[in-house]
Design a protein around this motif. Structure first.
Motif, PDB file in Angstrom:
ATOM      1  N   ASN A 113       0.862  -1.177   0.000  1.00 42.46           N
ATOM      2  CA  ASN A 113       0.000   0.000   0.000  1.00 42.46           C
ATOM      3  C   ASN A 113       0.897   1.225   0.000  1.00 42.46           C
ATOM      4  O   ASN A 113       1.246   1.742   1.048  1.00 42.46           O
ATOM      5  CB  ASN A 113      -0.919  -0.013   1.220  1.00 42.46           C
ATOM      6  CG  ASN A 113      -1.982   1.050   1.129  1.00 42.46           C
ATOM      7  OD1 ASN A 113      -2.154   1.670   0.091  1.00 42.46           O
ATOM      8  ND2 ASN A 113      -2.685   1.272   2.215  1.00 42.46           N
ATOM      9  N   LEU A 114       1.293   1.664  -1.178  1.00 44.17           N
ATOM     10  CA  LEU A 114       2.215   2.772  -1.304  1.00 44.17           C
ATOM     11  C   LEU A 114       1.441   4.067  -1.507  1.00 44.17           C
ATOM     12  O   LEU A 114       1.156   4.465  -2.618  1.00 44.17           O
ATOM     13  CB  LEU A 114       3.172   2.542  -2.479  1.00 44.17           C
ATOM     14  CG  LEU A 114       3.999   1.270  -2.410  1.00 44.17           C
ATOM     15  CD1 LEU A 114       4.806   1.101  -3.686  1.00 44.17           C
ATOM     16  CD2 LEU A 114       4.901   1.294  -1.208  1.00 44.17           C
ATOM     17  N   ASN A 115       1.083   4.718  -0.405  1.00 50.51           N
ATOM     18  CA  ASN A 115       0.386   5.991  -0.472  1.00 50.51           C
ATOM     19  C   ASN A 115       1.398   7.101  -0.302  1.00 50.51           C
ATOM     20  O   ASN A 115       1.919   7.312   0.787  1.00 50.51           O
ATOM     21  CB  ASN A 115      -0.685   6.086   0.613  1.00 50.51           C
ATOM     22  CG  ASN A 115      -1.797   5.105   0.380  1.00 50.51           C
ATOM     23  OD1 ASN A 115      -2.136   4.827  -0.758  1.00 50.51           O
ATOM     24  ND2 ASN A 115      -2.356   4.581   1.446  1.00 50.51           N
ATOM     25  N   ILE A 116       1.684   7.808  -1.374  1.00 52.21           N
ATOM     26  CA  ILE A 116       2.631   8.905  -1.327  1.00 52.21           C
ATOM     27  C   ILE A 116       1.843  10.181  -1.502  1.00 52.21           C
ATOM     28  O   ILE A 116       1.155  10.368  -2.502  1.00 52.21           O
ATOM     29  CB  ILE A 116       3.710   8.750  -2.416  1.00 52.21           C
ATOM     30  CG1 ILE A 116       4.475   7.452  -2.176  1.00 52.21           C
ATOM     31  CG2 ILE A 116       4.639   9.940  -2.423  1.00 52.21           C
ATOM     32  CD1 ILE A 116       5.449   7.103  -3.253  1.00 52.21           C
ATOM     33  N   SER A 117       1.957  11.076  -0.522  1.00 55.54           N
ATOM     34  CA  SER A 117       1.132  12.267  -0.536  1.00 55.54           C
ATOM     35  C   SER A 117       1.712  13.381  -1.386  1.00 55.54           C
ATOM     36  O   SER A 117       1.008  14.283  -1.786  1.00 55.54           O
ATOM     37  CB  SER A 117       0.919  12.769   0.892  1.00 55.54           C
ATOM     38  OG  SER A 117       2.170  13.071   1.467  1.00 55.54           O
ATOM     39  N   GLY A 118       2.976  13.343  -1.673  1.00 57.72           N
ATOM     40  CA  GLY A 118       3.580  14.408  -2.463  1.00 57.72           C
ATOM     41  C   GLY A 118       4.978  14.016  -2.888  1.00 57.72           C
ATOM     42  O   GLY A 118       5.445  12.921  -2.597  1.00 57.72           O
ATOM     43  N   PRO A 119       5.659  14.926  -3.570  1.00 62.75           N
ATOM     44  CA  PRO A 119       7.011  14.605  -4.020  1.00 62.75           C
ATOM     45  C   PRO A 119       7.980  14.512  -2.848  1.00 62.75           C
ATOM     46  O   PRO A 119       7.828  15.201  -1.850  1.00 62.75           O
ATOM     47  CB  PRO A 119       7.368  15.777  -4.934  1.00 62.75           C
ATOM     48  CG  PRO A 119       6.472  16.879  -4.524  1.00 62.75           C
ATOM     49  CD  PRO A 119       5.231  16.242  -3.983  1.00 62.75           C
ATOM     50  N   VAL A 120       8.935  13.640  -2.983  1.00 60.05           N
ATOM     51  CA  VAL A 120       9.976  13.515  -1.964  1.00 60.05           C
ATOM     52  C   VAL A 120      11.233  14.175  -2.494  1.00 60.05           C
ATOM     53  O   VAL A 120      11.524  14.135  -3.682  1.00 60.05           O
ATOM     54  CB  VAL A 120      10.227  12.038  -1.586  1.00 60.05           C
ATOM     55  CG1 VAL A 120       9.068  11.472  -0.821  1.00 60.05           C
ATOM     56  CG2 VAL A 120      10.520  11.202  -2.796  1.00 60.05           C
ATOM     57  N   MET A 121      11.984  14.769  -1.597  1.00 59.06           N
ATOM     58  CA  MET A 121      13.110  15.582  -2.024  1.00 59.06           C
ATOM     59  C   MET A 121      14.451  14.852  -1.968  1.00 59.06           C
ATOM     60  O   MET A 121      15.352  15.192  -2.692  1.00 59.06           O
ATOM     61  CB  MET A 121      13.190  16.846  -1.166  1.00 59.06           C
ATOM     62  CG  MET A 121      11.929  17.677  -1.261  1.00 59.06           C
ATOM     63  SD  MET A 121      11.466  18.027  -2.943  1.00 59.06           S
ATOM     64  CE  MET A 121      11.848  19.728  -3.028  1.00 59.06           C
ATOM     65  N   SER A 122      14.577  13.883  -1.115  1.00 60.72           N
ATOM     66  CA  SER A 122      15.881  13.246  -0.974  1.00 60.72           C
ATOM     67  C   SER A 122      15.739  11.728  -1.014  1.00 60.72           C
ATOM     68  O   SER A 122      14.652  11.173  -0.913  1.00 60.72           O
ATOM     69  CB  SER A 122      16.532  13.670   0.354  1.00 60.72           C
ATOM     70  OG  SER A 122      15.803  13.118   1.441  1.00 60.72           O
ATOM     71  N   THR A 174       9.615   6.704   3.103  1.00 60.49           N
ATOM     72  CA  THR A 174       8.253   6.544   2.601  1.00 60.49           C
ATOM     73  C   THR A 174       7.970   5.087   2.257  1.00 60.49           C
ATOM     74  O   THR A 174       6.927   4.538   2.623  1.00 60.49           O
ATOM     75  CB  THR A 174       8.029   7.431   1.360  1.00 60.49           C
ATOM     76  OG1 THR A 174       8.277   8.790   1.713  1.00 60.49           O
ATOM     77  CG2 THR A 174       6.610   7.299   0.850  1.00 60.49           C
ATOM     78  N   LEU A 175       8.905   4.448   1.545  1.00 57.98           N
ATOM     79  CA  LEU A 175       8.732   3.031   1.210  1.00 57.98           C
ATOM     80  C   LEU A 175       8.694   2.167   2.462  1.00 57.98           C
ATOM     81  O   LEU A 175       7.865   1.269   2.592  1.00 57.98           O
ATOM     82  CB  LEU A 175       9.867   2.563   0.296  1.00 57.98           C
ATOM     83  CG  LEU A 175       9.729   2.913  -1.172  1.00 57.98           C
ATOM     84  CD1 LEU A 175      11.021   2.603  -1.908  1.00 57.98           C
ATOM     85  CD2 LEU A 175       8.584   2.169  -1.787  1.00 57.98           C
ATOM     86  N   ALA A 176       9.614   2.426   3.378  1.00 58.96           N
ATOM     87  CA  ALA A 176       9.694   1.617   4.594  1.00 58.96           C
ATOM     88  C   ALA A 176       8.420   1.748   5.419  1.00 58.96           C
ATOM     89  O   ALA A 176       7.875   0.750   5.905  1.00 58.96           O
ATOM     90  CB  ALA A 176      10.916   2.021   5.416  1.00 58.96           C
ATOM     91  N   LYS A 177       7.919   2.964   5.584  1.00 60.73           N
ATOM     92  CA  LYS A 177       6.696   3.167   6.374  1.00 60.73           C
ATOM     93  C   LYS A 177       5.495   2.490   5.723  1.00 60.73           C
ATOM     94  O   LYS A 177       4.642   1.929   6.405  1.00 60.73           O
ATOM     95  CB  LYS A 177       6.427   4.656   6.564  1.00 60.73           C
ATOM     96  CG  LYS A 177       7.379   5.297   7.554  1.00 60.73           C
ATOM     97  CD  LYS A 177       7.116   6.778   7.679  1.00 60.73           C
ATOM     98  CE  LYS A 177       8.131   7.419   8.607  1.00 60.73           C
ATOM     99  NZ  LYS A 177       7.979   8.871   8.684  1.00 60.73           N
ATOM    100  N   SER A 178       5.431   2.536   4.387  1.00 59.62           N
ATOM    101  CA  SER A 178       4.300   1.899   3.714  1.00 59.62           C
ATOM    102  C   SER A 178       4.364   0.383   3.829  1.00 59.62           C
ATOM    103  O   SER A 178       3.350  -0.293   3.729  1.00 59.62           O
ATOM    104  CB  SER A 178       4.250   2.310   2.249  1.00 59.62           C
ATOM    105  OG  SER A 178       5.361   1.788   1.555  1.00 59.62           O
ATOM    106  N   LEU A 179       5.570  -0.158   4.055  1.00 55.29           N
ATOM    107  CA  LEU A 179       5.725  -1.603   4.225  1.00 55.29           C
ATOM    108  C   LEU A 179       5.726  -2.022   5.692  1.00 55.29           C
ATOM    109  O   LEU A 179       5.865  -3.195   6.001  1.00 55.29           O
ATOM    110  CB  LEU A 179       7.029  -2.067   3.555  1.00 55.29           C
ATOM    111  CG  LEU A 179       7.069  -1.911   2.041  1.00 55.29           C
ATOM    112  CD1 LEU A 179       8.470  -2.177   1.530  1.00 55.29           C
ATOM    113  CD2 LEU A 179       6.078  -2.832   1.383  1.00 55.29           C
ATOM    114  N   GLY A 180       5.574  -1.055   6.595  1.00 53.15           N
ATOM    115  CA  GLY A 180       5.507  -1.369   8.015  1.00 53.15           C
ATOM    116  C   GLY A 180       6.858  -1.539   8.682  1.00 53.15           C
ATOM    117  O   GLY A 180       6.974  -2.230   9.692  1.00 53.15           O
ATOM    118  N   VAL A 181       7.881  -0.904   8.163  1.00 44.60           N
ATOM    119  CA  VAL A 181       9.227  -1.006   8.725  1.00 44.60           C
ATOM    120  C   VAL A 181       9.496   0.234   9.561  1.00 44.60           C
ATOM    121  O   VAL A 181       9.235   1.353   9.123  1.00 44.60           O
ATOM    122  CB  VAL A 181      10.280  -1.126   7.588  1.00 44.60           C
ATOM    123  CG1 VAL A 181      11.684  -1.098   8.150  1.00 44.60           C
ATOM    124  CG2 VAL A 181      10.050  -2.394   6.791  1.00 44.60           C
TER     125      VAL A 181
END
Length: 117
Positions: free
Chosen positions: A63-72, A79-86
């Motif tokens: 469940n990859l919910n990205i709310s906006g652009p990431v800068m780094s 963002t990936l880790a949080k969406s995967l529960g890490v």
């Protein structure tokens, strides 16, 4: 010069299109044409729903919910880790890459050129 542009908006176009269909098809062939159009629309909806379901199956548990652009790069990894529960606290970039890869099922090490922008 005379300007022959039609300044018709809204429902007037629908009425013109229906009148043109009646003139072109006649009253006998119009019901058959509408039935064929209804079949085409039903097949379109069926195919659209089938493709949507296949995309949802392929997406799976991610469940990859990205709310906006990431800068780094770090923000991308978090963002990936949080969406995967890490849990991301106290972990280096390499640790996060390895954890994300293990969750996704990829190789343990990513090519550095493809992950940095």
């Amino acid at each position: 010069m005379l300007n022959f542009a039609l300044n018709i908006i809204g429902n007037d176009w629908i009425m013109i299109a229906l009148a043109a269909l009646v003139l072109l098809l006649g009253t006998k062939r119009l019901p058959d044409a509408t039935k064929k159009l209804a079949r085409v629309m039903a097949q379109y909806d069926k195919t659209k729903n089938m493709v949507h379901d296949e995309i949802q199956k392929a997406k799976g548990e991610f469940n990859l919910n990205i709310s906006g652009p990431v800068m780094s790069e770090r923000q991308k990894l978090e963002t990936l880790a949080k969406s995967l529960g890490v849990n991301t606290e106290g972990k280096t970039d390499d640790d996060l890459r390895n954890l994300v890869n293990s969750k996704i099922g990829g190789s343990a090490k990513l090519d550095q050129d493809t992950t940095k922008q």
